[in-house]
Each structure stands twice: as C-alpha cells, then as structure tokens.
Design an enzyme around this catalytic site. Structure first.
Site, PDB file in Angstrom:
ATOM      1  N   LYS A 146      58.740   9.796  64.924  1.00  0.00           N
ATOM      2  CA  LYS A 146      58.589   8.765  63.904  1.00  0.00           C
ATOM      3  C   LYS A 146      58.548   7.449  64.672  1.00  0.00           C
ATOM      4  CE  LYS A 146      60.932   6.617  60.084  1.00  0.00           C
ATOM      5  NZ  LYS A 146      61.490   5.529  60.845  1.00  0.00           N
ATOM      6  N   GLY A 157      58.983   3.960  66.024  1.00  0.00           N
ATOM      7  CA  GLY A 157      60.037   2.990  65.737  1.00  0.00           C
ATOM      8  C   GLY A 157      61.429   3.585  65.700  1.00  0.00           C
ATOM      9  N   CYS A 158      61.536   4.900  65.711  1.00  0.00           N
ATOM     10  CA  CYS A 158      62.850   5.550  65.688  1.00  0.00           C
ATOM     11  C   CYS A 158      63.538   5.302  67.032  1.00  0.00           C
ATOM     12  CB  CYS A 158      62.692   7.045  65.437  1.00  0.00           C
ATOM     13  SG  CYS A 158      64.234   7.980  65.555  1.00  0.00           S
ATOM     14  N   ILE A 159      64.719   4.734  66.996  1.00  0.00           N
ATOM     15  CA  ILE A 159      65.480   4.413  68.202  1.00  0.00           C
ATOM     16  C   ILE A 159      65.720   5.657  69.059  1.00  0.00           C
ATOM     17  CG2 ILE A 159      67.727   3.642  69.058  1.00  0.00           C
ATOM     18  CD1 ILE A 159      67.813   1.749  66.619  1.00  0.00           C
ATOM     19  N   THR A 163      62.624   6.992  70.843  1.00  0.00           N
ATOM     20  CA  THR A 163      62.328   6.151  72.004  1.00  0.00           C
ATOM     21  C   THR A 163      63.226   6.539  73.179  1.00  0.00           C
ATOM     22  OG1 THR A 163      61.567   4.348  70.603  1.00  0.00           O
ATOM     23  CG2 THR A 163      62.239   3.773  72.850  1.00  0.00           C
TER      24      THR A 163
END
Length: 140
Positions: free
Chosen positions: A9, A11-13, A16
C-alpha cells in the site's frame, strides 16, 4: 539475491521499512500497488499458504476496526470475495519470489525464506505504528 515482487500500500510506513530491509539484504524489490491490482480469488489465495483465514487480514483496515467485518467468522471463499472487493482488507505485504509466495512480513520467516543478511535483531514489522497513535494505515 532474489527479485521480490512486493505488493504494498503506497505510503504505508511499514511497507517502506520492509522494502528497505529487503534492499539492504541485497534483494531487488519490484513494488506494486496492492490496492490497484486486479485480484482473482485463486491468485490471491496462493499468497496465504497454510495460514488460518483470520491471519489473511489487515486488522488496521477500517471495516475490521469498525466491526463491520469479523475475520474469525469467515470461510476462505467469503474472505477472498471481500478482499477482491476491498484490497485494504489484505494483510500486507504480499510477496513473490519465483513461484513462492508469502503474506505479511514476519522477519524470521522472510529471513529463512530468502535471507535478511542485514538483520541483527527481529522486530515487529507488521503492526502499523500509526495505530499506536490512534491513526490507521487503513485510512491512508
């Protein structure tokens, strides 16, 4: 090293962080958007292996957090149908290396599967850190 197809997804921290850990171990990461992928139930099912249906889900998804969906009460077909309609429900990431697939990012399992040579200690790489701050990755 492996080429990892990594359904995330954006933008998912945690996604990343997970991609950085894979890259640091020398793997090539090909990131794809889990939410815009056209999923077929059979293809999606292949990522979950022997996991119990309840473990296929992203518990940070709004529909689960708000009690609209109870993963424990679903069978495989019901779960897959819901996930095809609403990919936010899918446990992230989904990963593929060759013919092998995996859902979620259990560092120990990933290390045993393809190797995480940079791993010094194992940590929770799945729970959304924003959930702890009353926000949800499911809303992003």
């Amino acid at each position: 090293m492996a080429t990892v197809t990594f359904y995330e997804k954006p933008g998912c921290i945690n996604n990343t962080r997970q991609k950085k850990l894979l890259a640091a171990a020398g793997h090539e990461v090909v990131a794809l958007n889990l939410l815009t992928e056209t999923w077929q139930p059979e293809r999606l099912r292949s990522f979950f292996g022997k996991l119990a249906v309840r473990n296929w889900f992203n518990y940070s998804a709004p529909a689960i957090k708000q009690g609209e969906i109870e993963p424990e009460s679903l069978n495989e077909q019901e779960a897959l149908a819901l996930m095809v309609k609403n990919p936010l429900l899918i446990r992230r990431p989904l990963m593929q290396v060759g013919d092998r697939t995996m859902a979620g990012f259990d560092q120990y399992a990933v290390d045993n599967w393809i190797g995480l040579t940079e791993t010094k200690s194992y940590q929770d790489m799945e729970s959304c850190p924003r959930s702890l701050a009353q926000a949800s990755c499911g809303h992003e």
